[in-house]
Write a protein that holds these residues in place. Sequence first.
Motif, mmCIF file in Angstrom:
data_model
loop_
_atom_site.group_PDB
_atom_site.id
_atom_site.type_symbol
_atom_site.label_atom_id
_atom_site.label_comp_id
_atom_site.label_asym_id
_atom_site.label_seq_id
_atom_site.Cartn_x
_atom_site.Cartn_y
_atom_site.Cartn_z
ATOM 1 N N ALA A 86 -4.929 8.297 3.237
ATOM 2 C CA ALA A 86 -6.365 8.371 2.946
ATOM 3 C C ALA A 86 -7.147 7.427 3.868
ATOM 4 O O ALA A 86 -8.167 7.826 4.448
ATOM 5 N N ARG A 87 -6.670 6.221 4.047
ATOM 6 C CA ARG A 87 -7.346 5.242 4.899
ATOM 7 C C ARG A 87 -7.340 5.707 6.366
ATOM 8 O O ARG A 87 -8.347 5.650 7.046
ATOM 9 N N ASP A 88 -6.202 6.190 6.828
ATOM 10 C CA ASP A 88 -6.049 6.556 8.234
ATOM 11 C C ASP A 88 -6.773 7.844 8.614
ATOM 12 O O ASP A 88 -7.137 8.027 9.772
ATOM 13 N N MET A 135 0.845 -1.174 0.000
ATOM 14 C CA MET A 135 0.000 0.000 0.000
ATOM 15 C C MET A 135 0.896 1.245 0.000
ATOM 16 O O MET A 135 1.832 1.335 0.774
ATOM 17 N N THR A 136 0.567 2.207 -0.829
ATOM 18 C CA THR A 136 1.377 3.413 -0.934
ATOM 19 C C THR A 136 1.126 4.321 0.271
ATOM 20 O O THR A 136 0.128 4.182 0.982
#
Length: 173
Positions: A8-10, A1-2
């Motif tokens: 964005a996820r966090d 994962m970049t």
Amino acid sequence: MTLHARVARDHWARLKSYFRSKVPEPDCYDLVQQTLAELVNCDLAAVRNMKAYVMRVAHNVLIAYINEHKAKMVAFDSDVHSVMSPQTSFSARLDKRNRILNALRSLPLAQQEAVELRLCVGLELTEIAEVMERGLATVKRYIEAGTEELRTSLRGIVPGDPADAVADAYRAS
């Protein structure tokens, strides 16, 4: 994962709560996406404090949105004006969480942001000063005034210090 995907996820939920407490749906989701798009153009590997950096970008996106959407008759001043609008129905206002969020929304934007960034996002005072581009004393004053106003407006709804109730309502929004 970049790195960008992890950011964005966090931070998506934090950004959603941040914008939802200030602008109506669906604009709040558009502002989250706009913030994430701004972050894609940044060299995130060079960022030392990601949470503060993300919130600074969100702050800039919010100010641009407000400047674009507020009536042009009166210049928007975040030290004075709030972003409160009649977004909820009378029956929804009876709900404790909505009453707390409405009290938070009724603060002038600068106070609202400072209180949210401290109580709900968990930033340190120096980080908040950086995000808001204000002095440390000014940020402390915003937080004290905002918390006192919340304490007054939530008297009878939330006993004592409203910090935990505000943070819970904010995260649930």
